[in-house]
Structure formats: C-alpha cells, structure tokens
Design a protein around this motif. Structure first.
Motif, mmCIF file in Angstrom:
data_model
loop_
_atom_site.group_PDB
_atom_site.id
_atom_site.type_symbol
_atom_site.label_atom_id
_atom_site.label_comp_id
_atom_site.label_asym_id
_atom_site.label_seq_id
_atom_site.Cartn_x
_atom_site.Cartn_y
_atom_site.Cartn_z
ATOM 1 N N GLN A 121 -0.355 -6.442 2.902
ATOM 2 C CA GLN A 121 0.889 -5.892 2.375
ATOM 3 C C GLN A 121 0.780 -5.434 0.929
ATOM 4 N N VAL A 122 0.014 -6.167 0.137
ATOM 5 C CA VAL A 122 -0.042 -5.860 -1.282
ATOM 6 C C VAL A 122 -0.653 -4.483 -1.554
ATOM 7 N N LYS A 143 -0.214 -1.801 0.119
ATOM 8 C CA LYS A 143 0.873 -0.841 0.291
ATOM 9 C C LYS A 143 1.804 -0.879 -0.911
ATOM 10 N N LEU A 144 2.106 -2.089 -1.345
ATOM 11 C CA LEU A 144 3.066 -2.279 -2.425
ATOM 12 C C LEU A 144 2.539 -1.752 -3.754
ATOM 13 N N VAL A 145 1.283 -2.074 -4.032
ATOM 14 C CA VAL A 145 0.710 -1.629 -5.303
ATOM 15 C C VAL A 145 0.268 -0.169 -5.179
#
Lengths: 325, 325
Positions: free
Chosen positions: A271-272, A274-276
DNA sequence: TTGAAAGCGCTAACAG
DNA sequence: CTGTTAGCGCTTTCAA
C-alpha cells in the motif's frame, strides 16, 4: 458453563446422542433432535472447543510466526487469515523474538495445539525447523530449498535483472542498491543478478551497495549515506517498499527531489508504494499468502487447492523518468 | 507423540510425580526429578497444551477481533501482541466478517478457549457484546460507555478543537472534513467540536464534510470530490492517516500540490504519516494497545498493571504552512 | 515426598 | 437409531 452432560440431563437423552447433534455426525431421530436442540437453546449451550481438540487430536488452528513486525506483515497476514477463515481455520499469531520463543511455538505442532505453521520470518536454523515437520506441515515465506517445507518464494534473480534492464533502457548508468541480509537466499540471488548484469554491461557504476539486517531505519540510514556522497547514484533499488518509502522521505528531508535527483524503486507493491507514489514491482505477496495457506490446507486435508505460480510485474505508482544528462 | 504417561513408564515413576516436575508445582525429590528430566529429554517430551487447558479451564490465550483489516490494525496488533507475549499470553486473531463470525469468536470465551477478548472493531450491537462479558473480560478500541467493557478510547472532541484552532491561527478559513461513520461515538464528538467551533467563529467555511463507513478508498473518493470543487477547502482534516495519505496521493495525481494547494492533516501518527510527510496528531494508539492488554491482564490475574492516561500531541511529519491569500 | 484415582468436556467404537 | 464405555493428556485432591 453448560456442557453436553447438562443438556443430556435436561432432555433426558444420553450424552452421545447429544454429541451427535452437536457435532452433526451420526443419525438422530427427528424427535430427539428437536428436544436436544431446544435444551441447547434453553441452556445457552456452547461447545467446548478445547475438549473437542483434545479428543480429536487437532485444533483447526494454524500458527503464523514472525520474528519481528514490519509493515508487510500486516498485509500478508490479512490475506492469510482470510484464506484460513474461509476454510474454517483459525490463526494464532506469534512474535517469536528469539530462538527459544520460536521453538516454543513450533513445539505446539507436536501436540496439535497447532495443526500447521506458517513462518513469515525465521530465527532458528532450517535444520531445527525441518525437524518439526514430522509433526505437521510447515510453510514459509523465505526462499529455501527443503524437501518437506513449502516455500512461497519467487526467484528474485530474474526480477532484479528486469529492474536493471529497465533502468539501463531509461539511461541510468549509476545505480545504487539497498539489500537485505546476505543470509537470505533471495538477497544472494539479487546480488548474483547484479554481478552478472555488471559483467554483461561494463562501464556501469553499480558499486553503491548497502546491506541491512532489519527493516527498521534501513531506508533512513541508506538515504543518509546517499546524501553524503559527492556523486550519488541516479537511481536506487530498495529491497522493500517500506525501505524505499523511508529512503524517499529521508532524501526529501535532506532537500532532494524524488525522482528528479534520484529515482527510488521498491519491490513489494504494498500500500505504501501507492500512497507515496514510486515505481515498484509486484512480487505477488498476496498470491504467496494464499498459496501458503493452500499448501498447508492440502497437506492437512489431503485436498487439491491450487498453488499458483507467480508472475511479477511492474506497478508504476510514480513516474519512471528517462535520465537527463 | 510422547505423553506424561510414557515418561512415567520409562522412568518407573508415577504420572503424578512426572506432572509435578513438568508443571513445577509440588515437591519432588532431587533423585526422582533427575530421572524424570532425563526421560523427558530422551523422549523429546513436549507438554500437551490442549490437555492442560482443558484441565485448568483456561488457555492463556487472548482473542483479537477485527471486522476488517485496515493499516492501523497491523501496527496496533503489533504492540498488543508484544505486550501479551511479555506476560505469557498468546493471541488468536479473528477477522470477523459478519455478526455470526463475531459471535462464534465471542463464544470461545464461554469455554475459556479464549481467556479474554480485545475488539478492535465490532459488528454486533453493544448489548450482545456486553452479554459475553460474564464469561471473561472484554476490551475495545471503540469509544463506548459500558460499565463492564474497558474502552481504550481518547475523547476526540478536544483533539478536533485543537486542530481547528491551529488551522485558524495559521490563517485557514475554509476547512474541509473527512469523517468516519456517524455511528462511531468519536465521530460524533468530532462533529460536535466542529459545530461548536463554527458557532464560536462565525464567518468560517466549514461545511465541506464527507462521511465514509469504510477506510477503503475513503481518501481517494474524498479527494475526487475535492478536485471537483470550484473553490475547494484550503485544508482538509482526515479521520485517519491512511485516509489522509490516500487523499494526498489522489490530489497529487490530479495535478495539485500538497500542502500548497491544500493542507492535509491526519490523526493517528502511524508510519505512513512519516513516510508521506504530513502533519498528524498522535492519538496514542500504542499506549491504547498497551492499556487494553493491561486491563485484560489485570482482570484475569487480579493484577495492577498501569492503565495510563492519554496525551495527544501534534507530530509534524510535514510542513504546516501559514495560508497565503 | 509420592501414587492412586477422579475428572475437565467431548467423541467414537461397539453392542444392542 | 441410541446408550454404554473408554479414553484424549493433564492436574489435583486425598491418603499413605
């Protein structure tokens, strides 16, 4: 607490017949079944799982062992637990901080307190882990070649080669590397891929390499080292998304722009990423979690749940620019 | 599998004496203890936890129930499990997808298959959950006021007021809000804080409010709505870091700059806030996890582990700029 | 200090 | 179809 005996008393029917309706095995006449069901309801009967487990010599529970928490653990576990629940299995979580703790969890296999075990991260040597396999199936996330232990691994050699080639195609000639512990077979595979790539493409600068045993602050420390360099790598490949994210955050704190000053690549598709927002490679950990459960289930129940092969692929959650000279 | 009986046979000593050395309760002469220890070693004896649990009517196992995985679950669970292990408790993980599944997990309390339960997220009504409390201690993450259920909550009313005041002090007059489900007591507290703040500070634009029941894509959908606005809010407060991170990612995808075009604030102080880099408020979930375990432990063992009060505070993992008009 | 015996709650032959 | 019986492996009186 009401037991099978209480409801036998109340309904005036024998324990065994009650057991039959509770467990659903064996024939019971409709009349008696009705009376028993009513007594169960009246007494708020809840079957005692522990007694059942002792009697049946298994628990319908799987152990999920990790030595340390790191972000991917949660995401991985999520898939694993869901898969397990879908097939009626519970999962017990163990953070095995040391050899002793890991052995204690493994010991639970011997008495079927745990029917099978998934090892996300191990501490003891494979030879001691292997010795437990006699008591129940063991699956692991690590890449390891043992006849009796299923490994959900994906070979990182071709993946790393794929990454390097793409970088080269985009004009990157100075590439840095953040590796995990060299003890890990897939880290060794990455290093080998890098060496072979270096031989095949002389003139590239590939020597900026860092190794970290733990994910905690690996990204931060690697980025600090990068910031110290007079001529730092144009791109850095990190061994996990979380490390990549931390690397990026630290670079930005240091006043650098990502990906302009340094392209950072992760390898998880967690997930990270995508987020970053950075490019990463999907190493199919979700499928690996599913496969691991399926393997354990197949061993336990002599079933044939599919254990699918893995197809890594690029996931560009952020730009992958051509290098400008 | 070797049992206490086998080692009694081998050593020529009675079952009960063997039990005494295994469990460490009661007197055993040094001579016999030695012989028993040797037999245990020779036979690779591992005590059967299930039998022990049945006999003692407790399992030293806690249940950790969540209806759905979301990123904070992993971080929270990490703290909880570590705390539990430190005191000799195991934790069983349950993803309770529906009322039925949640009840089944709760049922395990009745037979002490589970000694206590932590509910991160619930499905059944509090009245049904409360009815299980007779069988063992229950703690929850949710804010709820029930005499017999410990709630690790922190009142969000003052927190939200604090956030709004800081925003106002930095010149923000148009502030948006991404809330969780209104069913949640702390969401209600936030909404109340917002209303009161609006009355105390007329002239502010506070009406941009979105509610989401699930974290999945909440940030994304909210950001899409933001992007549609002709005059969008200058700042948006999100109910979790993960939602904030997703909000930011979507805004950036839409070509906006954060925090220049919109300051986004999270409320967790989870890892992602640091990685993405935005201001957040530490709602002390780590302490909450520790408190929850401590409460359960205190109930179970009649102990006095500290249950500490919570002190939220700002954590600026990213800039909090003055608004420019 | 030790052993015999009872029993935690449930299941599964077995005989009827 | 149903009841009796014998445990699963361990702990804990109780009496010696």
């Amino acid at each position: 607490m009401t037991t099978i005996y209480d409801i036998a008393q109340l309904s005036g029917i024998s324990k065994s017949t009650v057991s039959r309706v509770v467990s659903g095995n064996g024939y019971v006449s409709e009349a008696k079944r009705k009376r028993i069901l009513k007594a169960m309801h009246d007494l708020d009967y809840v079957p005692n799982q522990t007694a059942k487990n002792l009697r049946r010599q298994h628990s319908n529970t799987l152990g999920f062992l990790v030595s340390d928490y790191f972000p991917l653990v949660g995401e991985f576990m999520n898939v694993f637990v869901q898969a397990a629940h879908a097939k009626g299995y519970n999962v017990n979580l163990y953070f095995t901080q040391n050899k002793q703790g890991e052995r204690e969890a493994l010991d639970l296999l011997a008495t079927k307190m745990l029917d099978g075990i998934f090892l996300m991260t191990r501490i003891n040597s494979w030879s001691v882990i292997e010795s437990y396999q006699a008591f129940g199936p063991i699956a692991t996330w690590h890449r390891v070649n043992l006849p009796d232990i299923y490994s959900a691994y994906l070979d990182h050699y071709p993946v790393y080669t794929m990454i390097l080639n793409r970088l080269l195609a985009h004009g990157y000639t100075h590439i840095g590397h953040v590796f995990s512990s060299n003890r890990d077979a897939n880290t060794q595979a990455r290093v080998r891929a890098l060496q072979d790539f270096g031989h095949a493409n002389p003139g590239l600068k590939l020597s900026w390499q860092k190794h970290f045993t733990h994910q905690t602050q690996a990204g931060q420390n690697a980025a600090k080292a990068w910031l110290q360099e007079r001529i730092p790598p144009q791109a850095v490949i990190c061994y996990s998304d979380h490390v990549a994210a931390e690397f990026i955050a630290t670079l930005r704190e240091g006043g650098k722009r990502v990906p302009q000053d340094c392209l950072v690549i992760g390898t998880d598709n967690s997930q990270v990423a995508k987020l970053v927002g950075f490019p990463t490679v999907d190493l199919c950990f979700r499928q690996q979690a599913q496969n691991s459960f399926n393997y354990l289930f197949n061993q336990l129940r002599n079933a044939e749940l599919p254990v699918q092969s893995l197809h890594p692929k690029w996931v560009d959650w952020g730009p992958f620019p051509q290098v400008k000279n």
